[in-house]
Design a protein around this motif. Structure first.
Motif, PDB file in Angstrom:
ATOM      1  N   ALA A  13      -7.491  -8.098  -6.303  1.00  0.00           N
ATOM      2  CA  ALA A  13      -7.845  -9.486  -5.974  1.00  0.00           C
ATOM      3  C   ALA A  13      -8.971  -9.556  -4.946  1.00  0.00           C
ATOM      4  O   ALA A  13      -8.922 -10.321  -3.981  1.00  0.00           O
ATOM      5  CB  ALA A  13      -6.615 -10.242  -5.469  1.00  0.00           C
ATOM      6  N   LEU A  14     -10.024  -8.776  -5.182  1.00  0.00           N
ATOM      7  CA  LEU A  14     -11.125  -8.690  -4.220  1.00  0.00           C
ATOM      8  C   LEU A  14     -12.076  -9.872  -4.365  1.00  0.00           C
ATOM      9  O   LEU A  14     -12.553 -10.178  -5.454  1.00  0.00           O
ATOM     10  CB  LEU A  14     -11.895  -7.383  -4.435  1.00  0.00           C
ATOM     11  CG  LEU A  14     -13.105  -7.159  -3.513  1.00  0.00           C
ATOM     12  CD1 LEU A  14     -12.661  -6.996  -2.065  1.00  0.00           C
ATOM     13  CD2 LEU A  14     -13.910  -5.932  -3.970  1.00  0.00           C
ATOM     14  N   SER A  15     -12.362 -10.515  -3.243  1.00  0.00           N
ATOM     15  CA  SER A  15     -13.360 -11.587  -3.194  1.00  0.00           C
ATOM     16  C   SER A  15     -14.428 -11.205  -2.172  1.00  0.00           C
ATOM     17  O   SER A  15     -14.106 -10.797  -1.053  1.00  0.00           O
ATOM     18  CB  SER A  15     -12.728 -12.924  -2.818  1.00  0.00           C
ATOM     19  OG  SER A  15     -11.822 -13.344  -3.809  1.00  0.00           O
ATOM     20  N   VAL A  16     -15.685 -11.328  -2.568  1.00  0.00           N
ATOM     21  CA  VAL A  16     -16.807 -11.003  -1.687  1.00  0.00           C
ATOM     22  C   VAL A  16     -17.786 -12.166  -1.701  1.00  0.00           C
ATOM     23  O   VAL A  16     -18.100 -12.717  -2.759  1.00  0.00           O
ATOM     24  CB  VAL A  16     -17.530  -9.711  -2.137  1.00  0.00           C
ATOM     25  CG1 VAL A  16     -18.723  -9.427  -1.231  1.00  0.00           C
ATOM     26  CG2 VAL A  16     -16.581  -8.522  -2.138  1.00  0.00           C
ATOM     27  N   ALA A  17     -18.248 -12.546  -0.518  1.00  0.00           N
ATOM     28  CA  ALA A  17     -19.239 -13.617  -0.395  1.00  0.00           C
ATOM     29  C   ALA A  17     -20.419 -13.118   0.417  1.00  0.00           C
ATOM     30  O   ALA A  17     -20.306 -12.148   1.179  1.00  0.00           O
ATOM     31  CB  ALA A  17     -18.618 -14.841   0.259  1.00  0.00           C
ATOM     32  N   PHE A  18     -21.573 -13.787   0.252  1.00  0.00           N
ATOM     33  CA  PHE A  18     -22.772 -13.448   1.017  1.00  0.00           C
ATOM     34  C   PHE A  18     -23.234 -14.681   1.786  1.00  0.00           C
ATOM     35  O   PHE A  18     -23.303 -15.782   1.229  1.00  0.00           O
ATOM     36  CB  PHE A  18     -23.887 -12.966   0.089  1.00  0.00           C
ATOM     37  CG  PHE A  18     -23.641 -11.614  -0.503  1.00  0.00           C
ATOM     38  CD1 PHE A  18     -24.024 -10.469   0.171  1.00  0.00           C
ATOM     39  CD2 PHE A  18     -23.006 -11.488  -1.734  1.00  0.00           C
ATOM     40  CE1 PHE A  18     -23.793  -9.212  -0.376  1.00  0.00           C
ATOM     41  CE2 PHE A  18     -22.774 -10.238  -2.284  1.00  0.00           C
ATOM     42  CZ  PHE A  18     -23.166  -9.094  -1.605  1.00  0.00           C
ATOM     43  N   GLN A  19     -23.527 -14.481   3.056  1.00  0.00           N
ATOM     44  CA  GLN A  19     -24.039 -15.561   3.880  1.00  0.00           C
ATOM     45  C   GLN A  19     -25.556 -15.537   3.875  1.00  0.00           C
ATOM     46  O   GLN A  19     -26.183 -14.495   4.073  1.00  0.00           O
ATOM     47  CB  GLN A  19     -23.544 -15.413   5.326  1.00  0.00           C
ATOM     48  CG  GLN A  19     -22.135 -15.916   5.551  1.00  0.00           C
ATOM     49  CD  GLN A  19     -21.763 -15.911   7.020  1.00  0.00           C
ATOM     50  OE1 GLN A  19     -22.181 -15.046   7.764  1.00  0.00           O
ATOM     51  NE2 GLN A  19     -20.955 -16.881   7.435  1.00  0.00           N
ATOM     52  N   GLN A  20     -26.165 -16.696   3.610  1.00  0.00           N
ATOM     53  CA  GLN A  20     -27.618 -16.785   3.596  1.00  0.00           C
ATOM     54  C   GLN A  20     -28.038 -18.201   3.968  1.00  0.00           C
ATOM     55  O   GLN A  20     -27.617 -19.172   3.341  1.00  0.00           O
ATOM     56  CB  GLN A  20     -28.152 -16.419   2.215  1.00  0.00           C
ATOM     57  CG  GLN A  20     -29.666 -16.292   2.166  1.00  0.00           C
ATOM     58  CD  GLN A  20     -30.146 -15.830   0.799  1.00  0.00           C
ATOM     59  OE1 GLN A  20     -29.476 -16.059  -0.206  1.00  0.00           O
ATOM     60  NE2 GLN A  20     -31.309 -15.204   0.746  1.00  0.00           N
ATOM     61  N   VAL A  58     -16.472  -0.421  -2.960  1.00  0.00           N
ATOM     62  CA  VAL A  58     -15.518   0.695  -2.873  1.00  0.00           C
ATOM     63  C   VAL A  58     -15.908   1.656  -1.761  1.00  0.00           C
ATOM     64  O   VAL A  58     -15.062   2.129  -0.996  1.00  0.00           O
ATOM     65  CB  VAL A  58     -15.429   1.441  -4.224  1.00  0.00           C
ATOM     66  CG1 VAL A  58     -14.575   2.687  -4.097  1.00  0.00           C
ATOM     67  CG2 VAL A  58     -14.878   0.523  -5.299  1.00  0.00           C
ATOM     68  N   LEU A  59     -17.204   1.944  -1.634  1.00  0.00           N
ATOM     69  CA  LEU A  59     -17.671   2.863  -0.598  1.00  0.00           C
ATOM     70  C   LEU A  59     -18.212   2.134   0.630  1.00  0.00           C
ATOM     71  O   LEU A  59     -18.858   2.736   1.477  1.00  0.00           O
ATOM     72  CB  LEU A  59     -18.748   3.784  -1.174  1.00  0.00           C
ATOM     73  CG  LEU A  59     -18.218   4.946  -2.028  1.00  0.00           C
ATOM     74  CD1 LEU A  59     -19.347   5.717  -2.675  1.00  0.00           C
ATOM     75  CD2 LEU A  59     -17.359   5.875  -1.192  1.00  0.00           C
ATOM     76  N   ARG A  60     -17.956   0.835   0.696  1.00  0.00           N
ATOM     77  CA  ARG A  60     -18.385   0.008   1.828  1.00  0.00           C
ATOM     78  C   ARG A  60     -19.891   0.161   2.065  1.00  0.00           C
ATOM     79  O   ARG A  60     -20.350   0.329   3.203  1.00  0.00           O
ATOM     80  CB  ARG A  60     -17.603   0.418   3.087  1.00  0.00           C
ATOM     81  CG  ARG A  60     -16.097   0.202   3.006  1.00  0.00           C
ATOM     82  CD  ARG A  60     -15.694  -1.175   3.470  1.00  0.00           C
ATOM     83  NE  ARG A  60     -16.050  -1.361   4.862  1.00  0.00           N
ATOM     84  CZ  ARG A  60     -15.293  -0.943   5.893  1.00  0.00           C
ATOM     85  NH1 ARG A  60     -14.131  -0.358   5.641  1.00  0.00           N
ATOM     86  NH2 ARG A  60     -15.667  -1.149   7.123  1.00  0.00           N
ATOM     87  N   LEU A  61     -20.665   0.081   0.987  1.00  0.00           N
ATOM     88  CA  LEU A  61     -22.112   0.228   1.080  1.00  0.00           C
ATOM     89  C   LEU A  61     -22.842  -1.108   1.194  1.00  0.00           C
ATOM     90  O   LEU A  61     -24.061  -1.142   1.297  1.00  0.00           O
ATOM     91  CB  LEU A  61     -22.641   0.999  -0.142  1.00  0.00           C
ATOM     92  CG  LEU A  61     -22.215   2.463  -0.230  1.00  0.00           C
ATOM     93  CD1 LEU A  61     -22.685   3.095  -1.531  1.00  0.00           C
ATOM     94  CD2 LEU A  61     -22.744   3.259   0.959  1.00  0.00           C
ATOM     95  N   LEU A  62     -22.087  -2.212   1.140  1.00  0.00           N
ATOM     96  CA  LEU A  62     -22.716  -3.530   1.306  1.00  0.00           C
ATOM     97  C   LEU A  62     -22.904  -3.810   2.798  1.00  0.00           C
ATOM     98  O   LEU A  62     -21.971  -3.637   3.585  1.00  0.00           O
ATOM     99  CB  LEU A  62     -21.833  -4.622   0.691  1.00  0.00           C
ATOM    100  CG  LEU A  62     -21.648  -4.580  -0.827  1.00  0.00           C
ATOM    101  CD1 LEU A  62     -20.638  -5.637  -1.252  1.00  0.00           C
ATOM    102  CD2 LEU A  62     -22.965  -4.800  -1.541  1.00  0.00           C
ATOM    103  N   PRO A  63     -24.110  -4.213   3.200  1.00  0.00           N
ATOM    104  CA  PRO A  63     -24.322  -4.527   4.626  1.00  0.00           C
ATOM    105  C   PRO A  63     -23.492  -5.733   5.047  1.00  0.00           C
ATOM    106  O   PRO A  63     -23.450  -6.752   4.361  1.00  0.00           O
ATOM    107  CB  PRO A  63     -25.824  -4.825   4.698  1.00  0.00           C
ATOM    108  CG  PRO A  63     -26.208  -5.208   3.311  1.00  0.00           C
ATOM    109  CD  PRO A  63     -25.303  -4.461   2.386  1.00  0.00           C
ATOM    110  N   SER A  64     -22.798  -5.593   6.160  1.00  0.00           N
ATOM    111  CA  SER A  64     -21.927  -6.674   6.626  1.00  0.00           C
ATOM    112  C   SER A  64     -22.267  -7.019   8.070  1.00  0.00           C
ATOM    113  O   SER A  64     -22.026  -6.202   8.981  1.00  0.00           O
ATOM    114  CB  SER A  64     -20.466  -6.236   6.526  1.00  0.00           C
ATOM    115  OG  SER A  64     -19.596  -7.255   6.959  1.00  0.00           O
ATOM    116  N   PRO A  65     -22.756  -8.254   8.372  1.00  0.00           N
ATOM    117  CA  PRO A  65     -23.194  -9.259   7.408  1.00  0.00           C
ATOM    118  C   PRO A  65     -24.485  -8.808   6.698  1.00  0.00           C
ATOM    119  O   PRO A  65     -25.092  -7.850   7.151  1.00  0.00           O
ATOM    120  CB  PRO A  65     -23.418 -10.486   8.286  1.00  0.00           C
ATOM    121  CG  PRO A  65     -23.799  -9.905   9.630  1.00  0.00           C
ATOM    122  CD  PRO A  65     -23.038  -8.627   9.753  1.00  0.00           C
TER     123      PRO A  65
END
Length: 594
Positions: A13-20, A58-65
């Motif tokens: 149940a993964l949800s991902v959003a991007f702030q812009q 999965v590998l936490r490669l998305l920049p946060s934020p």
């Protein structure tokens, strides 16, 4: 079979959003994917569906934020102990990356370090995660290069990425990913830009390594045909959600969701030359388009591609849809090529004199007839792009003759050649790199008109450009937008509009649909067919995909190592190839049979 395997990765149940710009955009909405040990799971969907965001998470490669994990868990299970990767510390993630969970990226050239040899990069991964000495790491790297079937492993070890082919770079990436014998391998579009023969060998290699080491594999792709023969289960994603999941057999024989049905039915190989291709919107909004296949026959038609291309025949309707009948156009050659050669120096002596040559185009002769589309196919390095550029005098021939109409392009003055440029245009493979990122697309197209003295004022040229944009199904308000504000398919439409701005009589399409999603590819092919009828231009369509070339072309010419291997009517070459090389190209193409 998969039910008896133990879960290795569970995206729950993964949800991902991007702030812009103070706004939040949802990329994933409660996505769930499970990969069991020893299982290959394919995640399929078009660009923007969220499949790469899922794999990168999965590998936490998305920049946060700007990335925000708003809901869900990513469980990785090792020795019966489960770890939520979203809650893992940076040190824990570093321990897993490359050692327990490895990833193969889409474009190896941008993933490999250009200033380090291929061998040293694999050795670095080994020494980072194991206790091997430098000598042991070297021996293991050579073994890995041999395992992934790289020719002359010692030479590849010492080579830089730019010195080896695309397929060899991808194999080097696989060797690096496999170096520490990971339990989970993530493949993000690893074969998208590869030739069909190289693609087939890479897919077979990944499947073989997966079975040998009982890895779990998460395979990301936009093409269902690619994974038909290797996937155990398929997960279909659309607009950030999972819309369908099932075994490979069930997905291909009984697709439930209209989007899955669309992905199966949009492939050009399923349709006769010139027939309008269905697109995703046809399936999601039933009854809106007359191009839809029969509702009860959609899936069965999609599966007939299978093992025998000869089962697909050209109907009378399809042959009539081409603007010029091939028997008519053969009487009037537009371009005549005689004994053309394009050679590049491969090595030079102390005094700078060439001592060896790469014969990119080696003594080829043929004609292109007015109004026809000549398909030019072959593997990377066969010389097809060089030949296409030589036809436009973008590459100077070493010897031979190219005649356009009644004039020789070889001996044409610069001023006359500039005038001829109005008659000859090219559509490149990568529309983003062929557009100026700092110039609005309307200005980029208007510049072509201005250079050739078309239109008396800026206002007149703007009106012409807006008409062109509308012809390629873009809007007037797109005039002032920049290339990065458009999708890949829209950028390809912009490049097509720019190529047609001067109403040329001859257009070269160089791999212009190769990197597009299957539905976007269908849209662009439909557009090219429509524009061909309206502008009545002659074209050369270059591609490594024989099924696309068969659909769009009147004749097919197959190139191999700089020479013409085979040439003839499209249906004849595709269904009854004479050359063993052509037969290998067709056999290597992804099939939708089970």
């Amino acid at each position: 079979m998969s039910q008896s395997r133990s879960p290795l990765l569970q995206v729950a149940a993964l949800s991902v959003a991007f702030q812009q710009h103070n706004a939040t955009h949802n990329a994933l909405q409660r996505v769930s994917v499970t990969v069991n040990k020893g299982e290959l799971v394919a995640v399929v969907g078009e660009s923007g569906s969220g499949k790469s965001v899922t794999s990168l998470s999965v590998l936490r490669l998305l920049p946060s934020p700007p990335a925000l994990y708003t809901h869900g868990h990513i469980w990785y299970t090792q020795n019966n102990n489960s770890l939520d990767l979203l809650q893992a510390t940076p040190a824990q993630i570093r321990q897993l990356r490359g050692k327990r969970i490895a990833m193969i990226f889409q474009e190896p050239m941008t993933s490999l370090n250009p200033v380090r040899t291929c061998g040293s990069q694999v050795m670095e991964a080994l020494r980072q995660h194991t206790a091997l000495s430098r000598k042991q790491a070297y021996t293991q790297t050579i073994h890995l290069f041999t395992q992934v079937q790289l020719p002359d492993p010692e030479r590849i070890f010492k080579s830089y990425p730019h010195q080896i082919s695309g397929g060899q770079k991808q194999r080097a990436m696989i060797a690096m990913a496999m170096s520490c014998q990971p339990e989970l391998l993530i493949c993000d579009e690893p074969t998208t830009a590869l030739d069909v023969t190289v693609q087939k060998s890479i897919l077979q290699l990944i499947k073989q390594l997966q079975q040998q080491q009982q890895m779990g594999v998460l395979f990301i792709t936009h093409d269902l045909g690619v994974v038909a023969e290797i996937a155990d289960r398929i997960v279909v994603m659309y607009k950030g959600q999972v819309v369908e999941e099932g075994t490979t057999h069930d997905i291909f024989t009984q697709p439930q969701h209209p989007y899955t049905q669309a992905l199966l039915a949009c492939r050009p190989a399923l349709y006769p030359r010139g027939q309008r291709l269905p697109v995703v919107s046809d399936f999601l909004t039933p009854g809106e388009s007359s191009s839809l296949p029969d509702e009860n026959n959609t899936v069965s038609v999609a599966l007939t591609i299978a093992s025998s291309p000869a089962s697909i025949t050209t109907t009378e309707t399809a042959s009539n849809s081409i603007s010029d009948n091939i028997n008519t156009v053969e009487a009037t050659p537009l371009i005549t090529v005689t004994n053309l050669e394009v050679w590049y120096p491969r090595s030079r002596n102390f005094f700078g004199k060439a001592t060896a040559y790469t014969k990119a185009v080696n003594d080829v002769s043929f004609q292109i007839y007015e109004g026809e589309t000549l398909g030019l196919v072959g593997e990377s390095g066969c010389g097809k792009s060089t030949l296409g550029r030589a036809l436009l005098r973008l590459v100077a021939p070493t010897s031979g003759e190219i005649t356009f109409g009644n004039e020789s392009l070889n001996h044409m003055s610069e001023s006359r050649l500039k005038e001829m440029r109005r008659q000859m245009q090219i559509i490149f493979q990568d529309p983003y790199s062929s557009l100026n990122p700092r110039k609005p697309i309307g200005s980029a197209i208007a510049e072509v008109l201005k250079v050739h003295g078309i239109g008396n004022t800026e206002a007149q040229r703007k009106t012409m450009v807006i008409e062109l944009l509308q012809k390629v199904n873009l809007l007037p308000e797109h005039f002032n937008r920049y290339p990065h504000e458009f999708s890949g398919g829209q950028r390809q439409r912009i490049v097509i509009a720019r190529a047609l701005a001067l109403q040329p009589s001859f257009v070269v399409c160089d791999e212009s649909v190769s990197a597009l999603d299957v539905s976007v590819q269908a849209q662009v092919l439909n557009l090219l067919n429509d524009l061909k009828k309206e502008f009545r231009f002659t074209s050369v369509f270059i591609s490594h995909d024989l099924s696309v070339v068969k659909y769009i072309s009147d004749r097919i010419m197959v190139m191999n190592k700089g020479q013409i291997e085979e040439c003839g009517p499209a249906e004849q070459v595709y269904n009854h190839p004479k050359s063993s090389y052509t037969q290998q190209l067709i056999a290597a193409a992804p099939q939708l049979s089970l």
